[in-house]
Design an enzyme around this catalytic site. Structure first.
Site, short mmCIF file in Angstrom:
data_model
loop_
_atom_site.label_atom_id
_atom_site.label_comp_id
_atom_site.label_asym_id
_atom_site.label_seq_id
_atom_site.Cartn_x
_atom_site.Cartn_y
_atom_site.Cartn_z
CB THR A 170 15.83 17.97 62.94
OG1 THR A 170 17.06 17.30 63.24
CG2 THR A 170 16.14 19.33 62.40
CB THR A 211 15.57 12.45 59.15
OG1 THR A 211 16.80 13.07 59.53
CG2 THR A 211 14.50 13.48 58.94
CG ASP A 212 20.10 10.79 62.00
OD1 ASP A 212 19.86 11.54 61.03
OD2 ASP A 212 20.99 11.03 62.84
CE LYS A 217 19.16 11.70 57.06
NZ LYS A 217 19.31 12.29 58.40
N1 ASP Z 1 19.82 13.18 64.54
C1 ASP Z 1 18.48 13.65 64.27
C2 ASP Z 1 17.52 12.51 64.49
O1 ASP Z 1 17.44 11.60 63.72
C3 ASP Z 1 18.40 14.19 62.91
C4 ASP Z 1 17.01 14.57 62.45
O2 ASP Z 1 16.07 14.66 63.17
O3 ASP Z 1 16.86 14.82 61.27
O4 ASP Z 1 16.80 12.56 65.42
#
Ligand code: ASP
Length: 429
Positions: free
Chosen positions: A85, A161-162, A240
């Site tokens: 993201t 973040t995932d 997370k």
């Molecule tokens: N689905 C995305 C990822 O982990 C979410 C994010 O970047 O926060 O790449």
């Protein structure tokens, strides 16, 4: 109502008050979103808005890549982008988030970081972190190794973040004798949105590298829900814990490393003792890319076939309830399956290392308290007293099988990278 764009400074006049803040596009046409100075976003129903005045137009200056002019006395930070993201933009027509910014654009969007350090930036991937595999960890480690050889004082990895906490643990294990800090940064809101946490996380990571002598892998993300502080969390004790909040990452069973106030620029190290940056020879210990590690989750009404599904794997993480429990006791006519579950665990544990981790996330495994736990240990299940998150247990098991296949049993509970904390319980949870 005139047309406003993301980031425009505006004043919204309602019947009883006027609100000042930054305009944030809202996919719902019946609402106006405003980012307040505190960092919070509020949604206001359009029909309640009497008028809206532009105070200052926002200009996102996306500059062309400039030749990096190194300033003497400033540390050299390399930003390696992998996607997620933080390097995406919201497509307001569909509401979806899509990969968007180039590395140069991302750096140009946060000009503050150039005053903190000598920054260079390049793309090494462009993916959602949900798609990460061991091969990507190996690739990242190799790129880090190149930059360490080129004299980087610190490296920032931008990442979705995932699965950020899997990657931070993986890098911590892979990068033996890491002489510099490697800080992973993500964002819960894409970089083009007024409410994005990208800028603060990135600036805070730069400040942390520039102002401390820490070496090792960490994650730098929002500490709270406003835009004041960021937290630097150890790579093997991070998780997370929220699907959307900007302060989603917590240090689990461990203390954070530092707090960063990106407005004043101050960095507060939480403990005095940590591994310091100094010259030493980095060694990359990669993952075997064809390894198959499973995760089986304990739950009511479980079946033995859920364990036996992993028969042709190389290792298995059991995610137990409570202190590390699985339904293995036949206590009445309804629980005959439980005997089969235990036989399945025994069978799998004869073929591969099986380790226990906890669904509770916080706290330590303790398979001594109840007799089924002792039975599990007799069956060969490892990890008694482990404080590791299921993700760190998964990564450590895979890394041990890749690099120390004969010593998995001996090393799983040895503290190799700060993952086996001595004391659990005093930390916040
Ligand atoms: N689905 C995305 C990822 O982990 C979410 C994010 O970047 O926060 O790449």
């Amino acid at each position: 109502m005139e047309n406003f764009s993301n980031g425009d400074e505006v004043q919204v006049v309602l019947e009883d008050k006027a609100i000042h803040g930054k305009y944030v596009e809202n996919p719902d046409r019946n609402f106006v979103s405003i980012k307040l100075d505190s960092g919070y976003n509020i949604g206001i129903e359009k029909k309640k808005v009497r008028s809206m005045k532009l105070i200052k137009k926002f200009h996102a200056v996306l500059q062309k890549k400039e030749a990096v002019k190194e300033e003497k006395g400033k540390k050299k930070i390399v930003i390696l982008h992998t996607g997620g993201t933080i390097s995406s933009a919201v497509d307001y027509a569909t509401g979806a988030v899509t990969p968007h910014f180039t590395p140069e654009e991302l750096v140009a969007m946060f000009p503050e970081i150039k005053s903190i350090a000598n920054i260079s930036s390049r793309l090494i991937g462009n993916m959602a972190s949900d798609d990460m595999r061991f091969a990507h960890y190996n690739l990242m480690a190799r790129e880090i190794e190149k930059e360490v050889k080129n004299g980087a004082d610190g490296i920032i990895i931008t990442h979705g973040t995932d699965t950020l906490h899997y990657t931070s643990a993986a890098l911590e294990f892979m990068l033996e004798n890491l002489p510099i800090p490697v800080v992973l940064v993500g964002s819960q809101r894409s970089s083009d949105r007024g409410s994005s946490d990208a800028a603060m996380n990135l600036i805070s990571a730069c400040l942390f590298i520039a102002k401390t002598d820490f070496a090792g892998v960490s994650i730098c993300m929002h500490k709270g829900i406003d835009d004041t502080m960021a937290l630097v969390i150890p790579g093997t004790n991070a998780r997370k814990m929220h699907s959307s909040r900007r302060d989603a990452f917590k240090a689990v069973n461990a203390d954070a490393i530092a707090e960063v106030d990106c407005h004043s620029g101050s960095v507060n190290m939480i403990h005095g003792s940590y591994k310091k940056a100094e010259k030493r020879a980095l060694k990359v210990l990669p993952f075997k890319e064809n390894l198959k590690i499973g995760i089986a989750v304990s739950h009511p009404n479980m079946f033995a076939s859920e364990i036996l599904a992993f028969e042709d794997y190389d290792g298995l993480v059991l995610e137990g309830t409570g202190l590390g429990h699985f339904p293995i006791s036949e206590i009445d006519e309804y629980t005959k399956e439980h005997k089969k579950i235990f036989s399945a665990i025994e069978k799998i544990a004869r073929k591969m290392p099986v380790v226990m981790a906890l669904q509770t996330i916080y706290g330590r495994v303790d398979m001594n308290v109840y007799s089924p736990g002792r039975k599990m240990q007799d069956a060969g299940v490892l990890g008694n007293f482990s404080p590791m998150t299921p993700e760190t247990a998964f990564v450590k098991l895979a890394w041990l099988l890749s690099n120390h296949p004969k010593d998995v049993k001996k090393l799983f509970m040895e503290n190799l990278r700060g993952e086996i904390v001595k004391r659990v319980g005093v930390q916040e949870f």
